[in-house]
Design a protein around this motif. Sequence first.
Motif, mmCIF file in Angstrom:
data_model
loop_
_atom_site.group_PDB
_atom_site.id
_atom_site.type_symbol
_atom_site.label_atom_id
_atom_site.label_comp_id
_atom_site.label_asym_id
_atom_site.label_seq_id
_atom_site.Cartn_x
_atom_site.Cartn_y
_atom_site.Cartn_z
ATOM 1 N N GLN A 1 35.541 55.596 42.976
ATOM 2 C CA GLN A 1 34.913 54.766 43.521
ATOM 3 C C GLN A 1 33.713 56.046 43.762
ATOM 4 O O GLN A 1 34.102 56.527 45.031
ATOM 5 C CB GLN A 1 35.124 53.697 44.367
ATOM 6 N N GLY A 2 32.526 55.582 43.706
ATOM 7 C CA GLY A 2 31.778 57.147 44.437
ATOM 8 C C GLY A 2 31.396 58.041 43.428
ATOM 9 O O GLY A 2 30.791 59.148 43.497
ATOM 10 N N ASP A 3 32.272 58.412 42.657
ATOM 11 C CA ASP A 3 32.156 59.354 41.530
ATOM 12 C C ASP A 3 30.998 59.269 40.566
ATOM 13 O O ASP A 3 30.083 58.158 40.262
ATOM 14 C CB ASP A 3 33.503 59.982 40.468
ATOM 15 N N THR A 4 30.173 60.247 40.318
ATOM 16 C CA THR A 4 29.447 60.502 39.081
ATOM 17 C C THR A 4 29.646 60.723 37.951
ATOM 18 O O THR A 4 29.773 61.641 37.326
ATOM 19 C CB THR A 4 27.558 61.657 39.666
ATOM 20 N N VAL A 5 29.292 59.615 36.763
ATOM 21 C CA VAL A 5 30.038 60.418 34.665
ATOM 22 C C VAL A 5 28.252 60.263 34.168
ATOM 23 O O VAL A 5 27.340 60.074 34.891
ATOM 24 C CB VAL A 5 30.446 58.946 34.392
ATOM 25 N N THR A 6 28.797 61.345 33.439
ATOM 26 C CA THR A 6 27.220 61.511 32.822
ATOM 27 C C THR A 6 27.674 60.737 31.299
ATOM 28 O O THR A 6 28.441 61.107 30.740
ATOM 29 C CB THR A 6 26.752 62.860 33.007
ATOM 30 N N ILE A 7 26.772 60.027 30.368
ATOM 31 C CA ILE A 7 27.063 59.622 29.382
ATOM 32 C C ILE A 7 25.473 59.991 28.544
ATOM 33 O O ILE A 7 24.633 59.767 28.624
ATOM 34 C CB ILE A 7 26.755 57.964 30.003
ATOM 35 N N ASP A 8 25.994 61.037 27.721
ATOM 36 C CA ASP A 8 25.810 61.152 26.988
ATOM 37 C C ASP A 8 25.487 60.744 25.528
ATOM 38 O O ASP A 8 23.945 60.854 24.461
ATOM 39 C CB ASP A 8 25.973 62.735 26.197
ATOM 40 N N ASN A 9 25.602 59.444 25.167
ATOM 41 C CA ASN A 9 25.866 58.994 23.795
ATOM 42 C C ASN A 9 24.690 57.766 24.395
ATOM 43 O O ASN A 9 24.452 56.683 24.258
ATOM 44 C CB ASN A 9 26.515 57.734 23.789
ATOM 45 N N VAL A 10 22.856 58.394 24.230
ATOM 46 C CA VAL A 10 21.798 57.638 24.223
ATOM 47 C C VAL A 10 21.172 57.198 22.602
ATOM 48 O O VAL A 10 21.239 57.989 22.359
ATOM 49 C CB VAL A 10 20.935 58.291 25.134
ATOM 50 N N LEU A 11 20.884 55.794 22.514
ATOM 51 C CA LEU A 11 20.795 55.640 21.265
ATOM 52 C C LEU A 11 19.484 55.272 21.140
ATOM 53 O O LEU A 11 18.860 55.655 20.139
ATOM 54 C CB LEU A 11 21.222 54.286 21.050
ATOM 55 N N LEU A 12 18.297 55.414 22.459
ATOM 56 C CA LEU A 12 16.870 54.677 22.570
ATOM 57 C C LEU A 12 16.477 55.490 23.550
ATOM 58 O O LEU A 12 17.087 55.495 25.091
ATOM 59 C CB LEU A 12 16.434 53.363 22.261
ATOM 60 N N VAL A 13 15.613 55.684 24.220
ATOM 61 C CA VAL A 13 14.641 56.299 25.032
ATOM 62 C C VAL A 13 13.455 55.475 25.532
ATOM 63 O O VAL A 13 12.263 56.111 24.111
ATOM 64 C CB VAL A 13 15.211 57.903 25.974
ATOM 65 N N SER A 14 12.860 54.777 25.708
ATOM 66 C CA SER A 14 11.931 54.209 26.499
ATOM 67 C C SER A 14 11.064 54.738 27.621
ATOM 68 O O SER A 14 11.861 54.554 28.394
ATOM 69 C CB SER A 14 11.590 52.745 25.773
ATOM 70 N N ASP A 15 9.773 55.394 27.762
ATOM 71 C CA ASP A 15 8.923 56.153 28.878
ATOM 72 C C ASP A 15 7.410 55.019 29.223
ATOM 73 O O ASP A 15 6.812 55.696 29.808
ATOM 74 C CB ASP A 15 9.035 57.959 29.130
ATOM 75 N N GLY A 16 7.543 53.768 28.716
ATOM 76 C CA GLY A 16 6.772 53.168 28.490
ATOM 77 C C GLY A 16 6.192 52.788 27.370
ATOM 78 O O GLY A 16 5.661 51.642 27.249
ATOM 79 N N ASP A 17 5.477 53.984 26.802
ATOM 80 C CA ASP A 17 4.882 54.086 25.913
ATOM 81 C C ASP A 17 5.305 54.846 24.623
ATOM 82 O O ASP A 17 4.124 54.146 23.432
ATOM 83 C CB ASP A 17 3.067 54.627 26.137
ATOM 84 N N LYS A 18 6.162 55.830 25.327
ATOM 85 C CA LYS A 18 5.747 56.995 24.390
ATOM 86 C C LYS A 18 7.909 55.573 23.991
ATOM 87 O O LYS A 18 9.149 56.093 24.739
ATOM 88 C CB LYS A 18 6.733 58.017 24.513
ATOM 89 N N VAL A 19 8.442 56.364 22.544
ATOM 90 C CA VAL A 19 10.036 56.016 22.818
ATOM 91 C C VAL A 19 10.743 56.318 21.317
ATOM 92 O O VAL A 19 10.228 56.859 20.554
ATOM 93 C CB VAL A 19 10.102 53.835 21.611
#
Length: 105
Positions: A30-48
């Motif tokens: 509990q409290g540790d940081t984990v990085t997830i690299d398996n990203v299928l989709l990213v949206s920043d509002g107008d760009k996907v």
Amino acid sequence: MYAVVEYKGNQYKAEKGAVLQVSKINDAKQGDTVTIDNVLLVSDGDKVSVGSPYVKGAKVTVEVGETFRDKKVLVLKYKAKKDYHRLHGHREYYTNVTVKDVVLA
């Protein structure tokens, strides 16, 4: 900004500050940081950005929260005309994670 990530065989929608319920994480406390690299989709509002299968360079950073057990799941086995019925149950472990950051390459 949000991302759809794959973690332990399941897909989750990750937004900054969101609390997700994932299968139990054994190798982080509990409290540790984990990085997830398996990203299928990213949206920043107008760009996907959609990956094939993953978006290159995209990462989601999460902070591990508490581990808990969910409600009992009942499994009934039954065979008609054979006088056979069994009722088994189990409780699965889950971990709450808080999304800290969504990074697009």
